[in-house]
Write a protein that holds these residues in place. Structure first.
Motif, mmCIF file in Angstrom:
data_model
loop_
_atom_site.group_PDB
_atom_site.id
_atom_site.type_symbol
_atom_site.label_atom_id
_atom_site.label_comp_id
_atom_site.label_asym_id
_atom_site.label_seq_id
_atom_site.Cartn_x
_atom_site.Cartn_y
_atom_site.Cartn_z
ATOM 1 N N SER A 67 -2.470 -6.587 1.865
ATOM 2 C CA SER A 67 -1.753 -7.091 0.718
ATOM 3 C C SER A 67 -1.277 -6.096 1.280
ATOM 4 N N GLY A 68 1.206 -6.223 1.475
ATOM 5 C CA GLY A 68 1.775 -5.740 1.665
ATOM 6 C C GLY A 68 2.138 -4.498 2.903
ATOM 7 N N ARG A 127 -9.692 -5.890 -5.715
ATOM 8 C CA ARG A 127 -8.969 -6.582 -5.786
ATOM 9 C C ARG A 127 -7.405 -6.215 -7.019
ATOM 10 N N HIS A 128 -7.667 -5.540 -7.900
ATOM 11 C CA HIS A 128 -7.092 -4.752 -8.741
ATOM 12 C C HIS A 128 -6.388 -4.015 -7.514
ATOM 13 N N GLN A 132 -3.564 -5.102 -4.811
ATOM 14 C CA GLN A 132 -2.172 -5.484 -5.715
ATOM 15 C C GLN A 132 -1.231 -4.237 -6.001
ATOM 16 N N ALA A 172 -0.324 -2.119 -3.198
ATOM 17 C CA ALA A 172 1.247 -3.363 -1.724
ATOM 18 C C ALA A 172 2.194 -3.080 -2.507
ATOM 19 N N GLU A 173 2.662 -3.349 -4.503
ATOM 20 C CA GLU A 173 3.572 -3.010 -4.794
ATOM 21 C C GLU A 173 4.403 -1.768 -4.780
ATOM 22 N N ASN A 193 -5.378 3.196 -10.375
ATOM 23 C CA ASN A 193 -4.458 2.627 -9.020
ATOM 24 C C ASN A 193 -3.172 4.235 -10.017
#
Length: 295
Positions: free
Chosen positions: A6-7, A26-27, A30, A33-34, A285
């Protein structure tokens, strides 16, 4: 090798442990990527949809570091930050140790970096008369596989959130014996999460992941060539206060600043267990992103 990604931006590799798969990240996929990173979570060697070689000797730490080196090259990059949890942590530590040119920073969760002991770990346990440590139980091919694969749904639930699990086993009993599965899922897991892990292990079985344990003494033998080396890159260690691994490896956690001169921070999250990136994704994160901004 199967990957989830992702990203776009600087590359970050996410290495899972046992008995997991890419979905454990999974967490983080995201969030990274953000924040402007290219996050890549592979199914590690022997897991999920990635190839599972037949020979036990093809699951050494050398093979797994090589997989990460080749993954970076396959993605067309020259550098990456490597993050690992559980068995993925030794892969991350070793990758940073052996290829500092390629892995510019390292984050490890649950398993601290350990200086090479004077005797092979499984041999040391046997010489000391220890027979009931779970890693010894995992050594004989087919035994733990039969226990875990008898009821995959129960195995997944027990390993992720069951109670009564111990690293020291009762004589004559399996690893999952005397454990209880609470009726209600913990807040950090959903039925969809459980289904993904169950479906994955019904397809793949547990042999690939268990073969990593069957190379512990072989890893010790091949690591003599880099004994004494230290990890100089920026490093972050994260674990849960209730994680049995850091209780077992308390001395290694204490010695981290010496063994890893590049260590920036050790973060122990209170009231948290082993599956830290799934249990406490917001805090994990935030810690990763803070570290990446300064690494």
């Amino acid at each position: 090798m199967h990957i989830a990604e992702s990203g776009a931006g600087p590359l970050v590799l996410l290495c899972h442990g046992f008995p997991e798969c890419w979905y454990s990240w999974r967490h983080q996929l995201q969030a990274l990527a953000e924040a402007g990173f290219h996050a890549v979570a592979p199914d590690m060697r022997g897991y999920g949809q990635t190839d599972a070689p037949e020979e036990i000797a093809e699951y050494t730490i050398g093979h797994n570091v090589s997989d990460m080196v080749q993954l970076v090259a396959g993605l067309g990059e020259k550098q990456a930050v490597i993050i690992g949890h559980d068995w993925g942590a030794p892969v991350a530590w070793s990758s940073a140790l052996l290829r500092p040119d390629l892995f510019r920073a390292v984050v490890a969760m649950s398993v601290p970096y350990r200086v090479r002991p004077p005797v092979a770990p499984m041999k040391a346990l046997r010489d000391a008369g220890t027979t009931n440590f779970y890693q010894l139980y995992f050594q004989t091919p087919g035994v733990a596989e039969a226990e875990f694969e008898k009821d995959v749904d129960r195995s997944v639930r027990t390993l992720l959130y069951g109670t009564g699990l111990s690293l020291m086993m009762k004589p004559g009993k399996g690893f999952l014996a005397d454990t209880t599965i609470p009726q209600q899922l913990p807040s950090w897991l959903t039925d969809e999460d459980i289904s993904y892990f169950v479906d994955t292990y019904k397809r793949s079985g547990y042999r690939g992941g268990l073969n990593w344990y069957r190379n512990i003494d072989r890893n010790w033998a091949i690591s003599g060539g880099w004994e004494g080396l230290k990890i100089q890159q920026p490093a972050l260690f994260i674990a849960g206060s209730n994680d049995g691994v850091i209780k077992f490896a308390a001395k290694a956690v204490e010695n981290l600043p010496t063994a890893v001169p590049g260590l920036k921070k050790t973060l122990i999250l209170p009231d948290s267990g082993h599956w830290i990136q799934q249990q406490r994704p917001s805090e994990v994160n935030a810690a990763i992103l803070e570290f990446l901004r300064s690494a």
